[in-house]
Design a protein around this motif. Sequence first.
Motif, PDB file in Angstrom:
ATOM      1  N   LEU A 124     -82.368  93.350  -2.069  1.00  0.00           N
ATOM      2  CA  LEU A 124     -81.290  94.356  -1.985  1.00  0.00           C
ATOM      3  C   LEU A 124     -80.603  94.917  -3.344  1.00  0.00           C
ATOM      4  CD1 LEU A 124     -79.411  92.608   1.072  1.00  0.00           C
ATOM      5  CD2 LEU A 124     -80.327  95.074   1.188  1.00  0.00           C
ATOM      6  N   THR A 127     -79.352  98.366  -3.832  1.00  0.00           N
ATOM      7  CA  THR A 127     -78.087  98.923  -3.549  1.00  0.00           C
ATOM      8  C   THR A 127     -77.004  98.750  -4.606  1.00  0.00           C
ATOM      9  OG1 THR A 127     -77.354  96.360  -2.728  1.00  0.00           O
ATOM     10  CG2 THR A 127     -78.203  97.922  -1.067  1.00  0.00           C
ATOM     11  N   PHE A 131     -74.977 102.592  -4.982  1.00  0.00           N
ATOM     12  CA  PHE A 131     -73.625 102.621  -4.672  1.00  0.00           C
ATOM     13  C   PHE A 131     -72.495 102.115  -5.646  1.00  0.00           C
ATOM     14  CE2 PHE A 131     -75.999 101.629  -0.802  1.00  0.00           C
ATOM     15  CZ  PHE A 131     -75.859 102.737  -0.006  1.00  0.00           C
ATOM     16  N   LEU A 136     -69.509  99.254  -2.508  1.00  0.00           N
ATOM     17  CA  LEU A 136     -70.379  98.100  -2.024  1.00  0.00           C
ATOM     18  C   LEU A 136     -69.603  96.896  -1.545  1.00  0.00           C
ATOM     19  CD1 LEU A 136     -73.356  98.045  -1.583  1.00  0.00           C
ATOM     20  CD2 LEU A 136     -73.546  97.020  -3.919  1.00  0.00           C
ATOM     21  N   SER A 147     -73.461  95.886   5.340  1.00  0.00           N
ATOM     22  CA  SER A 147     -73.402  97.509   5.896  1.00  0.00           C
ATOM     23  C   SER A 147     -73.564  98.272   4.587  1.00  0.00           C
ATOM     24  CB  SER A 147     -72.124  97.799   6.419  1.00  0.00           C
ATOM     25  OG  SER A 147     -71.039  97.468   5.669  1.00  0.00           O
ATOM     26  N   LEU A 148     -73.914  99.491   4.597  1.00  0.00           N
ATOM     27  CA  LEU A 148     -74.148 100.414   3.782  1.00  0.00           C
ATOM     28  C   LEU A 148     -73.312 101.442   3.357  1.00  0.00           C
ATOM     29  CD1 LEU A 148     -78.151 100.722   4.029  1.00  0.00           C
ATOM     30  CD2 LEU A 148     -76.778  99.475   2.616  1.00  0.00           C
ATOM     31  N   ASN A 312     -68.978 102.647   7.241  1.00  0.00           N
ATOM     32  CA  ASN A 312     -70.273 102.140   6.525  1.00  0.00           C
ATOM     33  C   ASN A 312     -71.136 102.148   7.745  1.00  0.00           C
ATOM     34  OD1 ASN A 312     -69.145 101.689   4.055  1.00  0.00           O
ATOM     35  ND2 ASN A 312     -69.777  99.601   4.015  1.00  0.00           N
ATOM     36  N   TYR A 328     -82.536  99.922   9.994  1.00  0.00           N
ATOM     37  CA  TYR A 328     -82.175  99.705   8.492  1.00  0.00           C
ATOM     38  C   TYR A 328     -82.793 100.710   7.661  1.00  0.00           C
ATOM     39  CZ  TYR A 328     -82.394  97.609   3.988  1.00  0.00           C
ATOM     40  OH  TYR A 328     -82.397  97.288   2.674  1.00  0.00           O
ATOM     41  N   ARG A 332     -80.845 103.272   5.427  1.00  0.00           N
ATOM     42  CA  ARG A 332     -81.128 103.500   3.984  1.00  0.00           C
ATOM     43  C   ARG A 332     -81.521 104.784   3.474  1.00  0.00           C
ATOM     44  NH1 ARG A 332     -85.437  99.837   0.349  1.00  0.00           N
ATOM     45  NH2 ARG A 332     -85.165 100.912  -1.328  1.00  0.00           N
ATOM     46  N   THR A 335     -78.595 107.405   3.071  1.00  0.00           N
ATOM     47  CA  THR A 335     -77.759 107.022   1.904  1.00  0.00           C
ATOM     48  C   THR A 335     -78.303 107.432   0.688  1.00  0.00           C
ATOM     49  OG1 THR A 335     -78.630 104.722   1.480  1.00  0.00           O
ATOM     50  CG2 THR A 335     -76.503 105.036   3.162  1.00  0.00           C
TER      51      THR A 335
END
Lengths: 433, 296
Positions: A124, A127, A131, A136, A147-148, A312, A328, A332, A335
């Motif tokens: 991960l 991320t 972000f 984040l 969560s994103l 999110n 997912y 992804r 974002t």
Amino acid sequence: MSAPRRTLALAATLSAGALVLTACGGGGGAGSDGSVDLTMYYPVAVGGPLTDVVDDLIASCTEENEGISVEAVYSGTYADTMTKAQTASRSNQGPDLAVLLTTDLYTLMDGELIVPLSTLDDDLSWTEDRFYPAYLASGQAEDELWSLPFQRSTIVQYHNKDVFEEAGLDPEAPPTTWDELEEQAATIQDSGAAEYGLEIPSTQFGNWMFQAMAIQSGVEDTAGVDGIVDYLDAPGSVEALEWWRSMTESGIMPSGTTEWASTPEDFLQGRTGIMWHTTGNLTNVRSNADFDFGVSILPANTQPGSPTGGGNLYVFDRGDEETRAAAYTIARCLTEPERAAEWSMRSGYVATGPEAWETDTMVDYAEEFPQAAVARDQLEVAVGETTSHENGRVSQMINDTIAAVLTGQAEPEPALTQLQSDIDGVLAPYQGR
Amino acid sequence: MTATTPAARRGGRRLGDQAFAWALLAPAFVVLIAFTHYPIIRSAWSSAHGRNGDLGTAQYERLVQDPVFWQVLRNNLWFAVGTVPTSMALAILMAVWVNNKLVGKSFVRLAYFTPTILPMVAVASIWLFFYSPGIGPIDQVLSALDIPTRNWLGNPDTVLPALMVMMIWKQAGFFMIFYLAGLQNLSPELEEASKLEGASRWYHFRRVTFPLLMPTTLFVFVVALTDAFKIIDHLFIMTGGGPNNASNLLLFYIYDTAFSFFDPNYAGALTMALVVILGLAAILQFTVLERRVHYR
């Protein structure tokens, strides 16, 4: 009645009954041809035709990822969406993917409705590049990322430059401290340039506004990173609520409670010179204001600061690995910098990371509309939004206390002490978990 | 083929009729059971469970000690007291008015009835604007008259009365229809007789018309009282139960508990409280009051 007709009637009534019983159907799942159908819930909490924007983003993501189709369901406000997602999930009809408030994290975890992203992706680390850390952080709990960041916001201060000018204030120098804010608001009101100097909404997201004031008064751990809220009776919190009430009493703010939804309306109508509101309203204000307006970071008491806010992307646990993986993938994809930039420009939400701000379109946008960059700059002093177990009840209790104090039914200090002990009671089962 | 005895044939036929009757009743039963009886039993069952799932009276102890519950109950009683008699009185007044020979009678009837045909959510949105501080028509009129304006929905003293006014506005026209129907069923000879006897119009209304309208009044009263406890839509739009629960009503509190706080067991206990209240109201109305109603 003849026998055949009777049989017919019997069949009709029985099938009508069966229809009632099977009336609820639908939901996602893997299709027979190997494609995956996803259901995504999303709310819109700000003005403007944002459903089109979401549809466009989803379309571009499904185009990129063949074999996944997404049914995007606009599901009302954040609260409505949370209600729908929870109720539907409990009858196994829930979404596979949903945009929900970051403050709902513990509620979703406690209900075992979502999965940590580490179960879907071994690495991960992407991320961290994509972000801002402040955003984040609000997806993290119990050493996991859940969560994103997607439709993120923060509170900023809007001011009406025409009103400032009329009141003899410098329109390019909005208040940077509480004292300046009070002074300028009073000047605006005395000059008659606007009915009120300042509006800070106290319904619906009053707890969010209150958290901002507490942060500015130096209170620490307002975010409740362990799912426990315990900052409410801190001296800084008491000072914050006293300040808030003093402004409703002196009349530079409307008396009683101020509606979340009507505050931007009042600002656009020129009834108030300054307002505190979510950046999510930036595009709304920009397209509807017939005056020059400025956006600035919130003023400081002992320090500047604001909570982050917004929603999110959560991947729900529908018990099917393939669906979760597809959800997912879509999350992804949504974002990715280009899309985050587009979403930000068309909605007013803050683009969620440095990469998005470096895209060409976003650079041009920020140059042409510098107000948009204020929220990003404020992130340096931003703190995660208060989140806790039983978040619905806890935030309601905070809002009730704020309303009680602002309407003169209670005094700040005893009310906050009582509030903290009530909340301790609600959260007792989660202590030390 | 052996012949069956007439008795057996009758028996078979009766069984068939029975089955047919049940089949016809089935759809209504299914709906009633699925959406009324089952949820009530389910609520009662879940209300008997504590937080960690064990059987007991924990939820009811919590209910008795919950200040918000008592406040919501008080609000609801005041709401009923404030709306039911007033809207019924207005309804009778309007009905008598539009029952007379009047120029443009249909237009007036339509005007009175208009609020009823609007959806509650639309009504709430309209009144939200009426009450909005400063820009709303109510405040504009008040400030034109130099009367101090108020934040009607943001002040705990005025929020409930403000909602009552809206409710009366919305419901009076609806109840008027029932009274109008009741009035038109009355024989005109009664009024002629009163005139011959020299009774005043008020005396005639008080001693003849109103008693004859009692069945309508009972019906309207039942509807109005249950409505006062069933109202929820406008709270979503206008106040969210605030400020500080000043306008929170029982059904809205149940909704919040069940769906915003996700506490189905406590919501079950609250629901049982609502069921008991409505049950008591129904018993009161159909035993005590019905005896005083004169049916023809």
